[in-house]
Design an enzyme around this catalytic site. Sequence first.
Site, mmCIF file in Angstrom:
data_model
loop_
_atom_site.group_PDB
_atom_site.id
_atom_site.type_symbol
_atom_site.label_atom_id
_atom_site.label_comp_id
_atom_site.label_asym_id
_atom_site.label_seq_id
_atom_site.Cartn_x
_atom_site.Cartn_y
_atom_site.Cartn_z
ATOM 1 N N ASN A 143 0.822 -1.214 0.000
ATOM 2 C CA ASN A 143 0.000 0.000 0.000
ATOM 3 C C ASN A 143 0.854 1.261 0.000
ATOM 4 O OD1 ASN A 143 -1.598 -2.004 2.258
ATOM 5 N ND2 ASN A 143 -2.650 -1.421 0.380
ATOM 6 N N HIS B 292 -3.042 -5.955 -3.441
ATOM 7 C CA HIS B 292 -2.948 -4.626 -4.075
ATOM 8 C C HIS B 292 -1.698 -4.459 -4.945
ATOM 9 C CE1 HIS B 292 -6.470 -2.739 -2.446
ATOM 10 N NE2 HIS B 292 -6.162 -3.152 -1.222
ATOM 11 N N HIS C 168 -2.442 -7.512 5.881
ATOM 12 C CA HIS C 168 -3.630 -7.158 5.086
ATOM 13 C C HIS C 168 -4.667 -6.375 5.870
ATOM 14 C CE1 HIS C 168 -6.615 -7.163 1.927
ATOM 15 N NE2 HIS C 168 -7.478 -7.790 2.685
HETATM 16 FE FE LIG Z 1 -2.416 -3.815 2.906
#
Ligand SMILES: [Fe+2]
Length: 286
Positions: free
Chosen positions: A43, A71, A204
């Site tokens: 992220n 992601h 996560h």
């Molecule tokens: Fe994450």
Amino acid sequence: MSMLRALMIGDVVGDPGLEALETRLPGLIQEKAADFVVVNGENAAGGFGITETAFRRILAAGADVVSSGNHVWEKRDFWPVLETESRALRPANYPPGTPGRGWVRLEKTAAGGRPVSWLVVNIQGRELMSPIDCPFRCFDNILAEQGPPADLFHSLYNSEGNLPAGLRGPGDIILVDFHAESTREKEALAWYLDGRVSLVTGTHTHVQTADERILPLGTGYITDLGMTGVTRSVIGMDPKICLDRARSQVLYRMECAEGTGGVQGVLAEIDGETGKTLTLERIFRA
Ligand SMILES: [Fe+2]
């Protein structure tokens, strides 16, 4: 006994996360005498995905390996980096043909001059996430490439609870980043890998859990490392936007929260001979 220290750091969220990492990680490595550092960077690019620049900033801050998760595909420019940089991982259980790799073995000299082989594996859960390949079988297949195939949990151990020769080479310390939503799936994989790896750390969900423990056969485990980012936030993102989304169910584009970030993760002390985790310390530097 030779002691090794592994530092695992939770998802870096946006620029505040990168800045927090750059400010705090070098001192943390020094203070804890960490021999090896894994940072989840999925992220790092504004909250969604990772860029090559962010990847290099995380390495420069002290990471040996940058793991990721679902992601990692957001920034397409990063896909070639996954192919060329062995220190950049994506979850191993994406189907064959997916760019990049899910594990890496690195030799690094530990304190005292002893060379240590670190095997880092990044796996992703399937519960409440994309139904990719089975994380349990995926891990067996990775280990099978290192030694004899292993299918049955309990048959892996001798009466002392040690692995038969071949499954883990001498000095091979295995660290697992399990990027998953479901706490049940995370705990289940940790039990499945107990005694086969040194450490299983969940990522996560970005909320650090207080359940760090050592499983019966010596695998250290925490359900979630937490995150590296702004804690006055909703999982590192702007609380107002998250609130608007939750109340209206309109998918407003989330943006990183502004402010000063913290660093969250764990430090494991590992017996360099057996690979077992001896102590596990939860870390939160605001
Ligand atoms: Fe994450």
